[in-house]
Enzyme design. Structure first.
Site, PDB file in Angstrom:
ATOM      1  N   SER A 143       0.795  -1.179  -0.111  1.00 38.07           N
ATOM      2  CA  SER A 143      -0.120   0.028  -0.047  1.00 38.07           C
ATOM      3  C   SER A 143       0.896   1.060  -0.102  1.00 38.07           C
ATOM      4  O   SER A 143       2.049   1.243   0.428  1.00 38.07           O
ATOM      5  CB  SER A 143      -0.837  -0.088   1.274  1.00 38.07           C
ATOM      6  OG  SER A 143      -1.403   1.308   1.416  1.00 38.07           O
ATOM      7  N   TYR A 156      -3.342  -0.554   9.922  1.00 38.76           N
ATOM      8  CA  TYR A 156      -3.304  -1.279   8.508  1.00 38.76           C
ATOM      9  C   TYR A 156      -1.903  -0.787   7.792  1.00 38.76           C
ATOM     10  O   TYR A 156      -1.441  -1.590   7.079  1.00 38.76           O
ATOM     11  CB  TYR A 156      -4.516  -0.427   7.814  1.00 38.76           C
ATOM     12  CG  TYR A 156      -4.489  -0.621   6.076  1.00 38.76           C
ATOM     13  CD1 TYR A 156      -5.163  -1.621   5.857  1.00 38.76           C
ATOM     14  CD2 TYR A 156      -3.846   0.292   5.434  1.00 38.76           C
ATOM     15  CE1 TYR A 156      -5.225  -1.959   4.454  1.00 38.76           C
ATOM     16  CE2 TYR A 156      -3.802   0.210   4.192  1.00 38.76           C
ATOM     17  CZ  TYR A 156      -4.776  -1.092   3.596  1.00 38.76           C
ATOM     18  OH  TYR A 156      -4.737  -1.300   2.109  1.00 38.76           O
TER      19      TYR A 156
END
Length: 286
Positions: A143, A156
């Protein structure tokens, strides 16, 4: 129904029922690959099977946090591919948003289990097939939040940093097996996880669908990108030795800048990311 691949190249995709995984399955199937599509979303898998055709893939439920389930899924996939796997796309992921202390501990652990433990389980399960397949590859969804720790998605972001580090380490280790390893670091991608991630902080209610699309950035490194852009990245990565793939490419700027100007990068993250995803002033004034 054994050996349906009939010598075709094969890809094993987690998180295949929607978003980036689904677009990747569609792209590879359209180019003659045999696709293994796995997800907990059985309804999404059903419509994907109708679109691609049972003769062109495996469409099965899989909880990536269960190592025994993963082993069984890979074993069934091997029966269809002649014990080969050209590409593992470890893509399944979940998110939680909000200030760190507002995210319940159990919800945070679920993010770790899916986003990190699920990736590790996938590689352990798939490695024997990858080693048996010339020019095979592990490709992992990291990410843009792995370029710099991102506020309001702290856990996350931590899992994606871990995935990025795992990618770098295994790219060195697995060279002795002839297995390549790389990752993709997507920014703002138009997928269900982006719209449906729970926001645990009451200071910013979840936007409606209309508000989401109206407010999504139209330019810059955090502009909204289609899920197809990541699928095309997976396709290109299989034919490359590049380690990290940024979508869009400008996101690499964060990795470069934080090495030479960490304070400046932190200030830019605060300015750009909180303006996109919401947040308040830093009480420290920094």
């Amino acid at each position: 129904m054994a050996d349906r691949a009939r010598g075709r190249k094969s890809i094993f995709i987690t998180g295949a029922a929607s978003g980036m995984g689904r677009e990747t399955a569609r792209l590879f199937a359209s180019n003659g690959w045999f696709v293994g599509c796995y997800d907990v979303n059985t309804a999404g898998l059903g419509t994907l099977e109708q679109e691609i055709g049972l003769e062109n893939g495996v469409f099965a439920p899989l909880d990536v946090t269960s190592k025994p389930d993963f082993d069984a899924a890979v074993a069934a996939f091997a029966e269809e591919t002649g014990n080969r796997m050209d590409l593992l796309f470890s893509n399944a992921g979940v998110g939680e948003a909000g200030w760190f202390e507002d995210v319940p501990y159990g919800a945070a652990l679920r993010v770790v289990q899916v986003n990190l433990i699920g990736v590790i389980a996938s590689i352990y399960a798939a490695l024997p097939l990858l080693k048996a397949t010339p020019n095979s590859m592990v490709f992992i969804t990291s990410s843009s939040s792995a370029t710099y720790g991102m506020p309001r998605i702290a856990v996350y972001s931590a899992t994606k940093h871990a995935v990025k580090g795992l990618t770098e380490a295994l790219s060195v280790e697995f060279a002795r097996h002839g297995v390549r390893v790389a990752d993709v670091l997507p920014g703002l991608i138009d997928t269900n996880i982006l719209r449906a991630t729970p926001n645990r902080s009451a200071d910013r209610p979840r936007p409606t669908e209309e508000e989401f699309y109206r407010n999504a950035p139209k330019s810059g490194m955090f502009r909204l990108m289609p899920a197809r852009s990541v699928a095309e990245c997976v396709w290109a990565a299989y034919r490359s030795d590049r380690l990290h793939w940024y979508v869009p490419a400008e996101l690499a700027w964060i990795d470069r800048m934080k090495a030479v100007a960490p304070r400046f990068t932190r200030a830019q993250i605060k300015k750009r990311v909180l303006s996109v995803f919401g947040g308040g002033d830093d009480p420290s004034g920094r």
